[in-house]
Write an enzyme that holds these catalytic residues in place. Structure first.
Site, mmCIF file in Angstrom:
data_model
loop_
_atom_site.group_PDB
_atom_site.id
_atom_site.type_symbol
_atom_site.label_atom_id
_atom_site.label_comp_id
_atom_site.label_asym_id
_atom_site.label_seq_id
_atom_site.Cartn_x
_atom_site.Cartn_y
_atom_site.Cartn_z
ATOM 1 N N ILE A 1 -2.791 -2.699 -4.837
ATOM 2 C CA ILE A 1 -1.582 -2.849 -4.014
ATOM 3 C C ILE A 1 -1.455 -1.727 -2.990
ATOM 4 O O ILE A 1 -0.779 -1.882 -1.969
ATOM 5 C CB ILE A 1 -0.306 -2.921 -4.886
ATOM 6 C CG1 ILE A 1 -0.196 -1.700 -5.806
ATOM 7 C CG2 ILE A 1 -0.280 -4.195 -5.691
ATOM 8 C CD1 ILE A 1 1.095 -1.648 -6.600
ATOM 9 N N GLU A 2 -2.114 -0.609 -3.230
ATOM 10 C CA GLU A 2 -2.031 0.506 -2.294
ATOM 11 C C GLU A 2 -2.886 0.272 -1.056
ATOM 12 O O GLU A 2 -2.431 0.459 0.071
ATOM 13 C CB GLU A 2 -2.473 1.812 -2.981
ATOM 14 C CG GLU A 2 -1.449 2.392 -3.948
ATOM 15 C CD GLU A 2 -0.289 3.048 -3.230
ATOM 16 O OE1 GLU A 2 -0.279 3.085 -1.992
ATOM 17 O OE2 GLU A 2 0.629 3.517 -3.931
#
Length: 558
Positions: free
Chosen positions: A144-145
């Protein structure tokens, strides 16, 4: 009356229950109509699919768009999340479902690419987490980063797989410079992320708060906890008090764990390994360019970049300190054996100068002939300039400038044009090549030879013919004497040239005004063929070398 009191009491109890739901109920029933998705969802998947690693080490299924998507009920999602072998709690609610739908429906191509990249990156993440005793499900935070892109840079400037901001990264010991950015290094950044996550968990003793703090910083989480008071127990209890993007961070983390585990339940085809990539590392203690390594080891530069994304300019500055170089394992031995060849490959192209002497004046053309002559230049006065500074610039005096420009006062106005008499080196023509010099001198040499040698030859031949006639021997002897004299005369041009050169050297001079910082060595360099000894002799300096600014010295014309 009693019945009315009981009714009011029950009504108040019901209102209180609605106003203060339990944390467990909140986790499952919370909704949000203004979800802000992480920047990783905006990743250009078409560009990502062109990644060298995905193209060469995996097989991608390009039919994913033709395969129908498969949805599931809330009950199925709850059951699957509960079945994940995790230490971190993975609750289900409508916000989590919105993220799962994003991954499994609208961003299926992104998931397929990340599954391909995970073949290389997940073992690196897991090793770092294992070393620090952290839950392995945290390996999906980079999903998700950064969407598993080491070169990802957010709008706020967070960089790398784990998206560190510069101050945080440096605080964790990561190096960031023009040539090296360890936020992009999978090994160094994973180690730093594990250390940071362990610190955050030690602050809150709750993984949902620690993960939220990883995204928005402990300051924002602490502020939200203070505003929530006693009701602030975990991420879900302070959900609406957090920044908009952080609200979706923990739900996105849960959804990433789900989709990276249950992708096959949604007709998402993983990128399969075409061939294994087994790597090893070596410490490099010399400055080297990727192109030098690639050329000697016969490796694609793109492969070296994929394995070493921390080097921003394709340069390993090993001359500063030892740096790690990751290569396919078999190529590490090749590097060790070929290190000298690698360093010498195009060495001049990649060399850096440690010491440089500034060039005095314009660079001269080595193929041109120069002379020094007096010229008149025009100088436009700039703001702040004085007669003194202008005089120093050109190696003249202030009185000379005033004389040339018919000035009575020293005051100057910006923009005024002054005439300056100064000596300059000017080109007088091109040097002749050795073949041209030979061609220009050979005709005269041949003519001299004919004049001096031919009579001698004729005399010698005459004497040979008349040797048998005794009556003419005396005449032949007498005739041969002038020939010897001619031959001796023709053999004396060399001393005459030396004498001529010497006379020119002594009798012909030009003048040079010494500028600030100039030495005999620097002045000699300016005038072709002139040595320091020549300057000393021409100016009667003996063995002295000291000069003063403004001094005029003779320059012999060689």
């Amino acid at each position: 009356m009693k019945k009315l009191i009981i009714t009011l009491t029950l009504g108040c109890s019901a209102m209180f229950a609605v106003a203060a739901p339990s944390i467990l109920t909140l986790k499952q029933s919370i909704t949000d109509d203004a979800i802000v998705y992480p920047e990783s969802f905006e990743t250009d998947t078409h560009k990502m699919m062109q990644n060298w690693y995905l193209q060469n080490y995996t097989v991608l299924n390009d039919n994913f768009a033709k395969v129908p998507t498969i949805d599931a009920s809330d009950e199925v999602y709850i059951k699957r999340l509960a079945s994940l072998p995790t230490d971190i709690e993975m609750p289900y609610n409508q916000i989590v479902r919105s993220y799962i739908n994003m991954y499994t429906q609208r961003r299926r191509e992104l998931v397929e690419s990340m599954l391909g990249m995970s073949l290389y990156y997940m073992p690196i993440f897991e090793q770092a987490l294992e070393r620090h005793g952290l839950p392995l499900e945290l390996r999906y935070l980079p999903v998700i980063e950064s969407a598993l892109s080491p070169d990802a840079v957010s709008r706020a400037g967070a960089t790398g797989l784990w998206q560190f901001m510069l101050p945080t990264a440096r605080g964790l010991g990561l190096e960031i410079s023009t040539l090296v950015d360890e936020r992009r290094d999978p090994y160094a950044s994973s180690e730093a992320a594990a250390v940071y996550l362990k610190q955050l968990y030690g602050m809150y003793n709750d993984w949902s708060l620690a993960i939220a703090a990883y995204n928005c910083g402990p300051g924002n989480v602490n502020k939200a906890l203070r505003r929530a008071g006693d009701s602030g127990k975990d991420f879900w209890s302070i959900y609406y008090l957090l920044p908009a993007e952080t609200r979706g961070y923990v739900p996105a983390f849960i959804a990433a764990n789900y989709v990276m585990t249950y992708y096959n339940q949604h007709n998402i085809s993983p990128a399969l390994a075409r061939r294994p990539i087994i790597t090893d590392s070596i410490h490099v203690n010399k400055r080297v360019h990727f192109k030098q390594i690639a050329d000697v080891l016969n490796l694609p530069v793109e492969e070296i970049r994929v394995l070493n994304p921390q080097y921003r300019k394709d340069i390993i500055p090993g001359d500063v300190r030892p740096y790690s170089l990751v290569l396919p394992s078999m190529q590490v031995y090749s590097y060790i054996m070929s290190e000298d060849s690698i360093m010498s490959r195009d060495a001049k192209l990649y060399a850096r100068r440690n010491v440089v002497e500034p060039q005095m004046g314009p660079v001269e053309d080595p193929d041109a002939e120069y002379t020094t002559k007096l010229v008149v230049v025009t100088h436009k006065v700039k703001k702040g300039e004085t007669l003194s500074t202008i005089a120093k610039k050109y190696g003249v005096t202030t009185s000379e400038i005033k004389k040339w420009n018919k000035m009575k006062r020293n005051r100057l106005n910006a923009g005024r044009k002054l005439k300056i008499h100064t000596y300059q080196r000017v080109a007088t023509g091109r040097k002749k090549s050795s073949s041209e010099e030979l061609a220009s001198t050979s005709p005269s040499i041949e003519a001299d030879s004919v004049k001096s040698v031919a009579p001698a030859d004729s005399v010698v031949s005459s004497t040979s013919e008349l040797a048998a006639a005794p009556e003419v021997r005396s005449e032949a002897k007498a005739a041969s004497q002038p020939a010897k004299n001619v031959a001796k005369t023709s053999a004396k041009p060399k001393p005459e040239k030396k004498a001529a050169a010497k006379n020119t050297k002594k009798g012909s001079y030009t003048y040079h005004t010494v500028k600030k910082g100039e030495s005999l060595y620097r002045i000699a360099q300016k005038y072709k063929g002139v040595s320091i000894k020549d300057l000393q002799e021409a100016n009667g300096m003996g063995s002295k070398t000291a000069l003063r600014e403004g001094q005029k010295i003779k320059i012999p014309r060689i």
